[in-house]
Design an enzyme around this catalytic site. Sequence first.
Site, PDB file in Angstrom:
ATOM      1  N   SER A 256       0.843  -1.193   0.000  1.00 24.06           N
ATOM      2  CA  SER A 256       0.000   0.000   0.000  1.00 24.06           C
ATOM      3  C   SER A 256       0.877   1.241   0.000  1.00 24.06           C
ATOM      4  O   SER A 256       2.001   1.234   0.499  1.00 24.06           O
ATOM      5  CB  SER A 256      -0.931   0.003   1.206  1.00 24.06           C
ATOM      6  OG  SER A 256      -0.242   0.518   2.326  1.00 24.06           O
ATOM      7  N   LYS A 257       0.326   2.297  -0.597  1.00 25.60           N
ATOM      8  CA  LYS A 257       1.098   3.533  -0.731  1.00 25.60           C
ATOM      9  C   LYS A 257       1.379   4.162   0.630  1.00 25.60           C
ATOM     10  O   LYS A 257       2.334   4.888   0.796  1.00 25.60           O
ATOM     11  CB  LYS A 257       0.335   4.527  -1.619  1.00 25.60           C
ATOM     12  CG  LYS A 257       0.345   4.140  -3.089  1.00 25.60           C
ATOM     13  CD  LYS A 257      -0.139   5.268  -3.971  1.00 25.60           C
ATOM     14  CE  LYS A 257      -1.634   5.253  -4.096  1.00 25.60           C
ATOM     15  NZ  LYS A 257      -2.156   6.293  -4.990  1.00 25.60           N
ATOM     16  N   ARG A 258       0.508   3.871   1.595  1.00 26.32           N
ATOM     17  CA  ARG A 258       0.720   4.442   2.924  1.00 26.32           C
ATOM     18  C   ARG A 258       1.937   3.818   3.603  1.00 26.32           C
ATOM     19  O   ARG A 258       2.704   4.485   4.258  1.00 26.32           O
ATOM     20  CB  ARG A 258      -0.529   4.252   3.792  1.00 26.32           C
ATOM     21  CG  ARG A 258      -1.309   5.531   4.003  1.00 26.32           C
ATOM     22  CD  ARG A 258      -2.635   5.255   4.676  1.00 26.32           C
ATOM     23  NE  ARG A 258      -3.469   4.396   3.849  1.00 26.32           N
ATOM     24  CZ  ARG A 258      -3.959   3.226   4.241  1.00 26.32           C
ATOM     25  NH1 ARG A 258      -3.719   2.767   5.435  1.00 26.32           N
ATOM     26  NH2 ARG A 258      -4.706   2.508   3.439  1.00 26.32           N
TER      27      ARG A 258
END
Length: 507
Positions: A256-258
């Site tokens: 995930s980009k987070r």
Amino acid sequence: MSKEKLGPVRLRVAPSPTGDPHVGTAYMSLFNLAFTRKEGGQFILRIEDTDRARFRADSEQQVFDTLHWLGLHWDEGPDVGGPVGPYRQSERLGSYAPYAARLLADGHAYHCWCSTERLASMREEQQKNKRPTGYDRLCHGRTREERAALPGFSDTPVLRMLVPDDVDLTFEDLIRGTVSAPRPDDQVIVKADGFPTYHLAVVVDDHEMGITHVVRGEEWISSTPKHLLLYRWLGLKAPQFAHMPLLRNVDKSKISKRKNPAARLTWFQEQGYLPEALGNFLALLAYPPRQDAEGNDVEVFTFEEFAKDFDWRKVNPVGPIFDLKKLDWLNGVHIRGLDLGDFAHRLLPFLTTDGVLGDNPSLGELARLRTVAELVQTRIVTLTEATPLVAPFYVADDDLHIADDARAGLGPDAARVLDAAIESLGALDDTATGVLGSEAAWTAPAIEAALRSSLIDGLGLKARLAFGPLRTAVSGARVSPPLFESMEILGRHSTMERLRRLREQLT
Ligand code: GLU
């Protein structure tokens, strides 16, 4: 292009422009495109931008830029047009209503006026009683008036699918064979604001765009029975499906980009990975190595080689681990495979950003870059690593900064080494050129011979002690491209200046 000329296969990638493009978009595009190119069909870029809450205005352009950077070009899309446009969902809003109306008229869909509060408390109740969660069909079969008389009524209804008890939960997947999915809920297909949800929009769009193969992430497996129902109810031919394994972090969690900077496609550009290496890496995540004529595994390949005999059955359905060490290795291999001019050209934007070169380098600077690039090409893993190695060739001798660790590592012999080097190199003649074969010319072999004789034979030093101070003097660093070649490129004047400069600082 007329609609009759479409095919034989049509595939699409359908990213939502919700920020920096996700590496999964490139991964999906790569596999979509490999199959499309092998079959000679069309690859379509469709922008799924109906989620206005998560929409980011510059994100669409980033999708274009990063996919182009990777060489994953589409035949039809919002920027290039095509016969079945528009290719942005937000521009197709008019097309979904007739399909929704038909589903409603045929009794396959029904209005639901339940308020969000009612739905939340219903779910809570179901969880408390350990019952499966799902819509309880309070609104089904009721008129607006009948429903309004009950609690938890909201004025603007949504439209739900009436999923039959005997819904077919299995389907054929090109990668996985027969797949079974859990029983779906009565899925909302039109939201209270009148916008279609993903489920209705994807079916209508894929149908209207003539999509033959839907290739998407495995997180959509549970939605596929719903989509197949919609195709059946609407009397439409369903496409074939291939659900790609999700990319996973080394700890097996979903990328995930987070959590992972490498989930952002622009990160790879910034870090100095080559698009060829990233494409190769993404392919290998879910696809076996190629075989050479002797049957050996070959992990390094081009997109064309990947696409040539592409086969869905070879895709490994098990979630691949996103191991950047492998990417580093591939990047080094692809860097070494570039021809010199191309390699130098790829370094340029990094050298400009890092301030080594200006926006408009002179011809002389560019010519020097080619010679320096040759020394650097075998020594870096990412393009960003070139900067410190190249920088010393573009600073004035007076401005060369000697790094602290290099200064600290000079050792007790540095002054004598520099004196001897200055003397022996001073005897080399830079008016003669290596091409003429003069032994005393300012060439790497002549420089090396002179230094070996004066420092190793003359002073009796080991190579590391003899050459370390010279490396620091000419590059300002402990690590640099090969010393003698560097001195040749710098030229006699600069080399001597730098040696003298450091020597003076030691007295
Ligand atoms: N917009 C969806 C996504 O970004 C597309 C899924 C699909 O390919 O059907 O995942």
